[in-house]
Design an enzyme around this catalytic site. Structure first.
Site, PDB file in Angstrom:
ATOM      1  N   TYR A 112     -19.264   7.932 -67.718  1.00 30.71           N
ATOM      2  CA  TYR A 112     -19.123   7.715 -66.287  1.00 30.71           C
ATOM      3  C   TYR A 112     -18.816   6.246 -65.971  1.00 30.71           C
ATOM      4  CZ  TYR A 112     -19.998   8.546 -61.349  1.00 30.71           C
ATOM      5  OH  TYR A 112     -19.861   8.674 -59.996  1.00 30.71           O
ATOM      6  N   HIS A 113     -17.845   6.023 -65.099  1.00 33.74           N
ATOM      7  CA  HIS A 113     -17.388   4.693 -64.687  1.00 33.74           C
ATOM      8  C   HIS A 113     -16.809   3.896 -65.843  1.00 33.74           C
ATOM      9  CE1 HIS A 113     -19.573   4.273 -60.573  1.00 33.74           C
ATOM     10  NE2 HIS A 113     -18.824   5.340 -60.650  1.00 33.74           N
ATOM     11  N   HIS A 119     -13.667   6.294 -62.526  1.00 26.90           N
ATOM     12  CA  HIS A 119     -14.523   7.406 -62.935  1.00 26.90           C
ATOM     13  C   HIS A 119     -13.982   8.121 -64.179  1.00 26.90           C
ATOM     14  CE1 HIS A 119     -15.738   6.746 -58.762  1.00 26.90           C
ATOM     15  NE2 HIS A 119     -16.919   7.169 -59.161  1.00 26.90           N
TER      16      HIS A 119
END
Length: 168
Positions: free
Chosen positions: A26-27, A111
């Site tokens: 994530y990210h 993302h």
């Protein structure tokens, strides 16, 4: 996911590369660099992660290396215009042995998803002075106006360092 994959547009097959050292979840971000390497960074708070990852890794894909691990000989590009119109042709100079040209759209990544990356192969001819005449596609659905990296590839599939080109 720790194992990057390399797409071969000729065989239309993915091959797995050496795993990354750090989970990029994530990210996270993965960006193609102008020299053909890939920056992978960020991510964290994944299932087995104790923290966020505020670091990066740089992947040197096998197409940039000889069998012995030394740097492969690359083609070079010169006299590339700064911008071009869709549906036109541009003249560029490149070293001998170039077999293909490709546009890679500059990235827009968030993302762990890159909504903008695309590879557009270019058809070309050889001009009377030995220059390469590249045909820029006219369809704005194929070549979205904006900034691209232009790569020349040699007979072994080794890319040049890219030159930035704005298409409109």
């Amino acid at each position: 996911m720790l194992t990057p994959e390399l797409w071969d547009p000729t065989t239309k097959v993915f091959s797995q590369l050496a795993p990354q050292a750090v989970p990029r979840t994530y990210h996270s971000v993965a960006l193609l660099l102008p020299d053909g390497r890939v920056l992978s960074g960020g991510g964290g708070l994944c299932g087995g992660c104790a923290t966020n990852h505020t670091d990066i890794e740089i992947l040197t894909p096998p197409y940039l290396l000889n069998a012995d691990g030394s740097a492969a000989t690359r083609p070079t590009l010169s006299n590339v215009p700064a911008d071009a119109q869709l549906g036109t042709s541009i003249a560029v100079k490149a070293t001998t042995g170039v077999k293909a040209f490709a546009l890679m759209r500059l990235s827009s990544n968030t993302h762990a998803v890159n909504n903008e990356q695309r590879r557009v192969p270019l058809s070309f001819t050889i001009g009377t002075a030995g220059e390469f005449i590249l045909k820029i596609p006219a369809d704005p659905g194929v070549v979205i106006p904006g900034y691209y990296m232009l790569f020349a590839l040699n007979t072994n599939g080794v890319p040049s360092v890219s030159r930035t080109l704005r298409l409109h």
